[in-house]
Design a protein around this motif. Structure first.
Motif, PDB file in Angstrom:
ATOM      1  N   VAL A  79     -15.518  -4.880 -18.085  1.00 48.94           N
ATOM      2  CA  VAL A  79     -14.288  -4.083 -18.093  1.00 48.94           C
ATOM      3  C   VAL A  79     -13.122  -5.052 -18.215  1.00 48.94           C
ATOM      4  N   THR A  80     -12.362  -4.931 -19.290  1.00 55.48           N
ATOM      5  CA  THR A  80     -11.233  -5.821 -19.554  1.00 55.48           C
ATOM      6  C   THR A  80      -9.977  -4.986 -19.711  1.00 55.48           C
ATOM      7  N   VAL A  81      -8.899  -5.415 -19.058  1.00 51.71           N
ATOM      8  CA  VAL A  81      -7.630  -4.687 -19.119  1.00 51.71           C
ATOM      9  C   VAL A  81      -6.564  -5.590 -19.729  1.00 51.71           C
ATOM     10  N   PHE A  82      -5.835  -5.055 -20.714  1.00 49.39           N
ATOM     11  CA  PHE A  82      -4.699  -5.748 -21.316  1.00 49.39           C
ATOM     12  C   PHE A  82      -3.408  -5.130 -20.787  1.00 49.39           C
TER      13      PHE A  82
ATOM     14  N   VAL B 289     -15.249   1.612 -13.635  1.00 53.41           N
ATOM     15  CA  VAL B 289     -15.942   0.315 -13.487  1.00 53.41           C
ATOM     16  C   VAL B 289     -17.377   0.548 -13.043  1.00 53.41           C
ATOM     17  N   HIS B 290     -17.543   1.423 -12.063  1.00 52.11           N
ATOM     18  CA  HIS B 290     -18.878   1.758 -11.555  1.00 52.11           C
ATOM     19  C   HIS B 290     -19.732   2.388 -12.661  1.00 52.11           C
ATOM     20  N   LEU B 291     -19.157   3.317 -13.407  1.00 50.37           N
ATOM     21  CA  LEU B 291     -19.904   3.992 -14.467  1.00 50.37           C
ATOM     22  C   LEU B 291     -20.248   3.040 -15.611  1.00 50.37           C
ATOM     23  N   ALA B 292     -19.344   2.114 -15.921  1.00 52.11           N
ATOM     24  CA  ALA B 292     -19.614   1.145 -16.984  1.00 52.11           C
ATOM     25  C   ALA B 292     -20.845   0.309 -16.657  1.00 52.11           C
ATOM     26  N   LYS B 293     -20.957  -0.123 -15.400  1.00 52.88           N
ATOM     27  CA  LYS B 293     -22.115  -0.920 -14.994  1.00 52.88           C
ATOM     28  C   LYS B 293     -23.396  -0.088 -15.039  1.00 52.88           C
ATOM     29  N   ASN B 294     -23.328   1.131 -14.535  1.00 55.97           N
ATOM     30  CA  ASN B 294     -24.528   1.961 -14.434  1.00 55.97           C
ATOM     31  C   ASN B 294     -25.002   2.500 -15.782  1.00 55.97           C
TER      32      ASN B 294
ATOM     33  N   ASP C  67     -16.540 -11.225 -11.768  1.00 57.46           N
ATOM     34  CA  ASP C  67     -16.220 -11.846 -13.053  1.00 57.46           C
ATOM     35  C   ASP C  67     -16.365 -10.877 -14.216  1.00 57.46           C
ATOM     36  N   GLU C  68     -17.034  -9.750 -14.019  1.00 55.09           N
ATOM     37  CA  GLU C  68     -17.168  -8.761 -15.092  1.00 55.09           C
ATOM     38  C   GLU C  68     -15.921  -7.894 -15.235  1.00 55.09           C
ATOM     39  N   GLN C  69     -14.964  -8.039 -14.303  1.00 59.08           N
ATOM     40  CA  GLN C  69     -13.708  -7.297 -14.366  1.00 59.08           C
ATOM     41  C   GLN C  69     -12.581  -8.299 -14.620  1.00 59.08           C
ATOM     42  N   ARG C  70     -11.879  -8.115 -15.718  1.00 58.96           N
ATOM     43  CA  ARG C  70     -10.888  -9.121 -16.128  1.00 58.96           C
ATOM     44  C   ARG C  70      -9.583  -8.471 -16.565  1.00 58.96           C
ATOM     45  N   ILE C  71      -8.492  -9.162 -16.287  1.00 62.70           N
ATOM     46  CA  ILE C  71      -7.152  -8.749 -16.725  1.00 62.70           C
ATOM     47  C   ILE C  71      -6.569  -9.866 -17.580  1.00 62.70           C
TER      48      ILE C  71
END
Length: 379
Positions: free
Chosen positions: A23-26, A301-306, A329-333
């Protein structure tokens, strides 16, 4: 997963490389190039599908303009240069696309690397016909496969081919009168009714129930149903408000508020097995309460992983940031900005470290205070 993307000579991007998370946020100022990055990825995805005509680019969520201005127009010479997009896959394989346009009417973008590989295969075939290559069938197959770079990592290549930029709109989510050019969900939200109908089938009811459970984020929501007695061409869902008298009928999507419809779209997008596994949502915060934004991101985020999804969000709402855990580390801004030359750049933001004896500052607060950048500076 797609580990890294690299884009050169696309709109405001002269040269840019970003390492993605699940999950990446710009974040960043208006016009800093957030959407341009998404479009660069979509252009590479279109090249992976060998579908570079304008109609296909538009249906992926790109803002197509004159080919001169699809390139970085910082210098006059750039308007004839190639656009280059590359992707690094989970196993380290790098896929590159070298794209050119003749800047002529009725012309399309072309992948020069693909054209060169086709020429190489034609040369090999010509030599075989002329008996200048005395190879076995297996050796010939190995030579051709070497030219076209057959990959064993088909899953990640498939991820890349399905990339879309979703920007759902209230009218598309509410009216249900259009199907997207790319199914099951179009970039504006087209196809939502059909997807819900598919999920209502016996073998997929578990997915629909999961969507209903997630919709409990809306405090008034009790249930939704797909009517079985609809007239031909009629498209409607029944929505139940827990505060309305039980004797009253359900209402349909036309009477629902748009925040509800946006959430329904996002949960269908993340939970369905038929939707892309790699995609982006431009302006994820549209029409949503700030506190709901934070909670929504936690759920996504939870749904993306599952559900093995990889997503890029853009946002201007600080509350979105509070839904992320930057210790994962899988969540980034990334703060997207333009440097002194106007080139789009990206800087990764890590979890703020509090001063000794002080409480940590929320990411939303750090954003609003200007600690992490991404705010206008000219006023």
């Amino acid at each position: 997963m797609i580990r890294e993307i690299s884009i050169e000579n696309y709109k405001s991007i002269e040269k840019l490389k970003i390492e993605l998370g699940r999950v990446t946020v710009f974040i960043g100022e208006n016009g800093c190039g957030k959407t341009n990055i998404l479009e660069g990825i979509a252009l590479g995805s279109a090249a992976a599908n060998d579908k570079l005509d304008n109609e296909f680019l538009t249906s992926r969520g790109m803002r197509v303009t004159e080919p001169e201005f699809m390139r970085s127009a910082f210098e006059q010479t750039n308007i004839t240069k190639n656009i280059q997009v590359s992707f690094t896959l989970a196993d380290g394989e790098v896929i590159k696309y070298n794209l050119q346009h003749p800047n002529q009417p009725y012309s399309s973008w072309e992948n020069l690397d693909k054209l060169e590989k086709e020429r190489q295969i034609q040369r090999v075939a010509k030599l075989i016909v002329q008996d200048k290559l005395n190879y076995s069938n297996q050796t010939i197959s190995d030579v051709i496969n070497g030219i076209i770079e057959v990959s064993t990592n088909n899953d990640d290549r498939y991820l890349l081919k399905k990339f879309l930029i979703f920007s759902p709109e209230n009218s598309s989510l509410r009216i249900f009168d259009k199907e997207g050019q790319i199914q099951p969900l179009g970039i504006k939200g087209e196809g939502l009714f059909k997807l819900l109908t598919v999920l209502n089938r016996t073998e997929k009811k578990q997915k629909l129930q999961q969507i209903k459970d997630e919709m409990q984020l809306i405090d008034w929501f009790e249930d939704l149903d797909i009517p079985e007695n609809l007239l031909p061409g009629e498209r409607a869902i029944k929505i139940k408000d827990r505060y309305i008298s039980p004797e009253l009928n359900y209402f349909n999507q036309n009477s629902s508020n748009e925040g509800f419809l946006f959430l329904l779209f996002y949960f269908c997008l993340f939970i369905s097995d038929d939707t892309p596994n790699f995609f982006s949502v431009d302006n994820i915060d549209a029409s949503l309460n700030p506190r709901l934004c934070r909670r929504l991101i936690e759920e996504l985020v939870h749904l993306a992983k599952n559900n093995s999804k990889q997503v890029i969000f853009t946002t201007h709402n600080p509350a979105i940031l509070d839904g992320l855990d930057l210790n994962d580390d899988e969540q980034r801004i990334f703060v997207i900005y333009r440097n002194k030359l106007g080139h789009t750049k990206a800087r990764r933001i890590f979890s703020p470290q509090p001063l000794e004896g002080q409480q940590p500052v929320k990411l939303s607060e750090a954003f609003l205070r200007g600690y992490i950048g991404g705010l206008p500076k000219n006023f």
